[in-house]
Design an enzyme around this catalytic site. Structure first.
Site, PDB file in Angstrom:
ATOM      1  N   ASP A 261      -8.410 -46.182  -1.968  1.00 40.02           N
ATOM      2  CA  ASP A 261      -8.599 -44.761  -2.218  1.00 40.02           C
ATOM      3  C   ASP A 261      -9.176 -44.189  -0.930  1.00 40.02           C
ATOM      4  OD1 ASP A 261      -9.640 -42.926  -5.199  1.00 40.02           O
ATOM      5  OD2 ASP A 261      -8.773 -42.261  -3.295  1.00 40.02           O
TER       6      ASP A 261
HETATM    7  C1  GLC Z   1      -8.711 -38.906  -4.072  1.00 45.40           C
HETATM    8  C2  GLC Z   1      -8.353 -39.531  -5.399  1.00 45.40           C
HETATM    9  C3  GLC Z   1      -7.017 -40.212  -5.391  1.00 45.40           C
HETATM   10  C4  GLC Z   1      -6.070 -39.442  -4.484  1.00 45.40           C
HETATM   11  C5  GLC Z   1      -6.583 -39.638  -3.071  1.00 45.40           C
HETATM   12  C6  GLC Z   1      -5.756 -38.846  -2.051  1.00 45.40           C
HETATM   13  O1  GLC Z   1     -10.068 -39.078  -3.793  1.00 45.40           O
HETATM   14  O2  GLC Z   1      -9.318 -40.412  -5.983  1.00 45.40           O
HETATM   15  O3  GLC Z   1      -6.543 -40.246  -6.752  1.00 45.40           O
HETATM   16  O4  GLC Z   1      -4.737 -39.917  -4.609  1.00 45.40           O
HETATM   17  O5  GLC Z   1      -7.952 -39.302  -2.933  1.00 45.40           O
HETATM   18  O6  GLC Z   1      -5.908 -37.469  -2.267  1.00 45.40           O
END
Ligand code: GLC
Length: 726
Positions: free
Chosen positions: A224
Site C-alpha cells: 500500500d
Molecule cells: C491508499 C489506499 C489504497 C489505494 C492506494 C493508492 O492509501 O489504502 O487502497 O489503492 O493508497 O491510492
C-alpha cells in the site's frame, strides 16, 4: 519474447529499480532493454485517473461500490461490471486496477466498509472471483487488497491486529485465498497495519509462507502507498513492489545490501522477475482517452465518451444499482402506482444530490449522475413535489459543488413536514454524509445525522405513508422512526445510476434485487468487537475470533434489525422438496436441490441461500455459515428446481492445534432459506473425518513447536501448541 527473459541482462541497479515505483502510479521502465513502465490506478468501482494537476481526475463511470455490488448476489452481473471496468482502464491506458478490496466488515464502524463486499468471507471471495475474472478478461490486472486484516481506519498505518491463526485463516485470509485459487489476480496489495506486531509489508509468514508456499501464488505483491518502513525486511519477507517510488532512495539500499552481503541477490531476482512477469501479463490498452489531448478539468468529448463506452456502462451501472437496491421493509405501500393520482412528496437533499460513492482513494469523477429527483419527476410529473428537508454538505461527485445557500435546519424540516402533511405518500431520501463513508476515518456511532433522524421521526408521526430510502456504505441504526415507516429501501452507495434505479424500484418497473451482505444491528453495543474498538496502545484484539457479523448474533441468539441475507421482493416465494444428497462423502461433495415457486402476482427474484452447521464440533463453531447461493428470477406462478453444490472445505474449519483445515466426521446441518434467519428447510447429513484435500497440511506434524503461546501469529508464523488431536 517475454520480458522475464530480460532478467539476466539487467544490472543489479536496474533490478533494484524494479522493486519500487516510478512516481505515484508507474512501475520503472528500463529503456535500454525496451522494458516499458506500466500504470497502476485506483479504484475498485471506477477509474480515478489523475492528470497530475492538483488531483484533477478524468471522468469515468462510477459503478456501484463493492458493498453495493455484493448486495446483488449476482456473480454474472459482478463479472460484467469487472469487464466494463477493465475496458475503461484500457481506454485510459491503466494496466493494473487497484481493487477489489476484500477485507471483512468486522465492525460497521469502519470508514471503508463501502469498499468491501461483506461480513462473510465466503460471499466476499465469491464476489472477488467474479470481479477479477471480468476485469482480467479485458487484459487489465487486478490488485486485490488489503492483505491482510485491514478492518479499521483508525491508526491504520500502525495498529497491530492480534488474532489467532484460526481466526485469520477462516475469516480474514479466506477471501484472498479463494480469489488466488479461482481467479489468479495478477497482483495483491499488502495492508498498512501490523499483524502480531509485524507490518504486513514485512510479514514473512503472510507474504511467503502462506501466500507463496501454501497457496502457490506467483503474482506481484505491491505495498500500500507508503506502507514500507524497512525496505530490506520487506524484500526478505516477499514484498515485490514498493509504491510509490522513492526516487531511487530504497533502490540504493538494496544495491548496497547485496554488495555488502546482507541481502542475497536471489531475493532481488525473485521480486524483479515477478514485476517483469506482470509487465508481460498486462496488454497495454489504447489509452485513447488521455492520448487524444485531454486537458485537466475538461469534460470528455463525444469521441472520448464513446471510447470509454460511457453510454453502455452507464446503463450497466443503473442495472447493477437496481439489482443492488435492498428492500428490507414493506407493509404494502410499495410499489407506488406510476399512473395513479397519488400526490408524492419527495424529501431530502440526497434525492437532489445522491450519495453514490465513498471518500478517499476509491473516489471517481462520474461521467454523469442519475438523481432520484430527476428520475421521479420525469415519471410522475406534477404529482411530485420536492423539499430539501435537511442541509446537504459536500457532493461526493468530486467536483466543486458549492452548497446552495440554504435556509436554517429548522425551516428546512418545517417546510418538508408541511409538504408531507398535504401529500398522499412521502418518500424521504436520507443517508450518511461523505465523511462517514471514507478512507482514513471510522465512525464513532451507527446513527444517521441527528437532523435527519429528527425529520424522519416527525414524518413517521404523520398519518401519511412514509417510504424511507437510506443511502449509506455500511449499517445504520433506525430508531426511533423505523416502526412508523411503511417501507425502508437501502441503496448502499450504488454509483451513478442510483437515481434511475430508485425510480425503477419505487414505481415497480423493476423488482428490488438486493439482499443484505452485512447484518443491520439494533445498536452499536450489540456488535462484535464494540468493546475493544478501535484498540488501545497500538493493538486491537480480535477477541470475538471467528464470530463476526451474523456468526456473532447467531451465537448469542441476539435480535437484530435485519439479518444477513435479508431482502424483500415485490412477490413471494415458496420452497418445497429440499433434497441434500451426499455425492462423495470423502471429498465432502454434497448436492442441495430445492423447488422454488413464485407464489405472488408479479415477476421477481429470490436469492436461495445455503448454510452449513456443525453442532457437535470439538471447537466452537458458528451456528451456521453461508456456503452457497443461487439467484433465480421467476414469473408469477413459475417454479424452478434450484441446485447448489457444496464441497471440500465447506464443512471444514482451521484446527490451529494441529495446523490444518479439518473436517470432523459426524453430523452436519444443511439449511436453505431466504436469509440467515429465514430458513425454510434443513437436512442432517453424515460425513467422515477428513482434511481439505485441496491443500496440504498447514505445518507438517514434525515441525510443530510445543511450548509457544497458543496460536499467536508472529512473523515466523503461528505458534503451535502441539496439542494431540484425536
Ligand atoms: C491508499 C489506499 C489504497 C489505494 C492506494 C493508492 O492509501 O489504502 O487502497 O489503492 O493508497 O491510492
Amino acid at each position: 519474447m517475454s520480458f522475464v527473459d530480460l532478467l539476466p541482462e539487467l544490472s543489479l541497479a536496474e533490478k533494484a529499480s524494479l522493486l519500487s515505483g516510478d512516481g505515484d502510479w508507474w512501475t520503472q521502465a528500463v529503456p535500454r532493454l525496451g522494458l516499458p513502465s506500466i500504470e497502476l490506478g485506483d479504484g475498485p468501482h471506477g477509474l480515478r485517473t489523475e492528470t497530475g494537476v492538483d488531483m484533477v481526475w478524468v471522468p469515468s463511470t462510477c459503478f456501484p461500490t463493492l458493498s453495493a455490488l455484493a448486495a446483488t448476489w449476482d456473480r454474472e452481473l459482478v463479472r460484467e461490471v469487472g469487464a466494463a471496468l477493465g475496458a475503461e482502464a484500457a481506454a485510459m491506458g491503466v494496466h493494473l486496477v487497484l481493487g477489489p478490496g476484500v477485507n471483512i466488515k468486522r465492525t460497521p464502524l469502519c470508514g471503508r466498509n463501502f469498499e468491501y463486499p461483506s461480513e462473510d468471507p465466503w460471499l466476499t471471495g465469491d464476489v472477488a472471483v467474479a470481479y477479477v475474472t471480468g476485469l482480467q478478461g479485458a487484459g487489465v490486472g487486478a490488485c486485490v487488497k488489503h492483505f491482510a486484516a485491514n478492518n479499521q481506519e483508525t491508526d491504520r498505518t500502525r495498529i497491530s491486529v492480534e488474532a489467532d491463526e484460526r481466526t485469520l485463516r477462516e475469516l480474514y485470509l479466506a477471501a484472498f485465498e479463494r480469489v488466488v485459487h479461482e481467479a489468479d489476480p495478477w497482483a495483491l496489495m499488502c495492508s498498512y497495519n501490523r499483524i502480531g506486531g509485524t507490518y504486513a509489508s514485512a510479514h514473512r509468514w503472510l507474504l511467503t509462507t502462506v501466500l507463496r508456499e501454501e497457496w502457490g501464488y506467483d503474482g506481484v505483491v505491491v505495498s500500500d502507498w507508503d506502507a514500507v518502513h524497512d525496505k530490506l525486511a520487506t524484500v526478505r519477507a516477499g514484498l515485490d513492489l514498493e509504491m510509490p517510488g522513492t526516487q531511487g532512495r530504497t533502490d540504493a539500499q538494496v544495491v548496497q545490501a547485496v554488495q555488502a552481503g546482507t541481502l542475497d541477490e536471489s531475493e532481488v531476482d525473485r521480486a524483479a522477475r515477478r514485476v517483469l512477469h506482470l509487465v508481460d501479463r498486462v496488454r497495454p490498452g489504447p489509452g485513447v482517452v488521455r492520448a487524444s489531448g485531454y486537458r485537466p478539468g475538461d469534460e470528455l468529448t463525444a469521441s472520448q465518451l464513446a471510447a470509454l463506452g460511457a453510454d453502455a456502462h452507464h446503463a450497466l451501472a443503473r442495472r447493477a444499482a437496481t439489482s443492488a437496491l435492498t428492500l428490507v421493509r414493506n407493509t404494502g405501500v410499495l410499489p407506488l402506482d406510476p399512473h395513479g393520482s397519488q400526490r408524492v412528496a419527495l424529501i431530502g437533499g440526497y434525492a437532489r444530490l445522491p450519495r453514490i460513492q465513498g471518500g478517499g482513494s476509491a473516489g471517481v469523477r462520474p461521467t454523469w449522475v442519475d438523481t432520484p429527483l430527476e428520475a421521479l419527476r420525469a415519471a410522475l410529473g406534477d404529482r411530485l413535489a420536492f423539499a430539501e428537508g435537511y442541509p446537504v454538505g459536500e457532493s461526493d461527485y468530486y467536483q466543486e459543488q458549492v452548497p446552495a445557500a440554504l435556509p436554517s435546519v429548522g425551516q428546512l424540516a418545517d417546510e418538508a413536514v408541511a409538504l408531507a402533511a398535504r401529500s398522499d405518500v412521502v418518500v424521504a431520501v436520507v443517508g450518511l454524509p461523505l465523511a462517514a463513508d471514507s478512507e482514513a476515518a471510522d465512525r464513532t456511532d451507527l446513527a444517521l445525522p441527528a437532523d435527519q433522524v429528527a425529520l424522519l421521526t416527525r414524518l413517521a408521526a404523520l398519518d401519511v405513508p412514509l417510504v424511507v430510502v437510506v443511502s449509506a456504505g455500511a449499517a445504520v441504526t433506525m430508531d426511533p422512526w423505523h416502526d412508523g415507516a411503511a417501507a425502508v429501501l437501502l441503496t448502499g452507495l450504488a454509483g451513478q445510476g442510483v437515481g434511475g434505479a430508485v425510480a425503477d424500484v419505487l414505481l415497480g418497473a423493476a423488482d428490488p434485487g438486493g439482499r443484505l451482505t452485512e447484518t443491520y444491528p439494533l445498536s452499536l453495543a450489540d456488535t462484535p468487537g464494540a468493546i475493544g474498538f478501535p484498540g488501545e496502545r497500538g493493538h486491537i484484539v480480535y477477541g470475538e475470533g471467528v464470530f463476526v457479523g451474523y456468526r456473532w448474533y447467531d451465537a448469542l441468539d441476539r435480535a437484530v434489525r435485519y439479518p444477513f441475507g435479508h431482502g424483500l421482493s415485490y412477490t413471494t416465494f415458496a420452497y418445497d422438496d429440499l433434497r441434500v444428497d451426499v455425492l462423495d462423502a470423502a471429498a465432502g461433495r454434497v448436492r442441495c436441490t430445492v423447488t422454488v415457486t413464485n407464489t405472488g402476482s408479479r415477476r421477481g427474484s429470490e436469492v436461495v441461500q445455503v448454510y452449513v452447521g456443525d453442532p457437535l464440533s470439538a471447537v466452537h463453531r458458528p451456528v451456521r455459515e453461508l456456503k452457497g447461493y443461487a439467484k433465480v428470477t421467476l414469473e408469477a406462478g413459475g417454479s424452478e428446481r434450484v441446485v447448489v453444490d457444496l464441497a471440500g472445505r465447506d464443512f471444514s474449519y482451521v484446527d490451529a492445534a494441529c495446523g490444518r483445515w479439518r473436517r470432523e466426521g459426524g453430523q452436519f446441518v444443511v439449511s436453505i432459506g431466504s436469509s440467515s434467519r429465514d430458513l425454510r428447510a434443513s437436512a442432517v447429513i453424515e460425513l467422515p473425518d477428513g482434511g481439505d484435500a485441496t491443500v496440504p497440511a498447514l505445518v507438517p506434524d514434525e515441525e510443530m513447536p510445543t511450548d509457544a503461546v497458543p496460536w499467536a501469529v508472529g512473523t515466523d508464523g503461528p505458534a503451535r501448541t502441539g496439542v494431540a488431536v484425536p
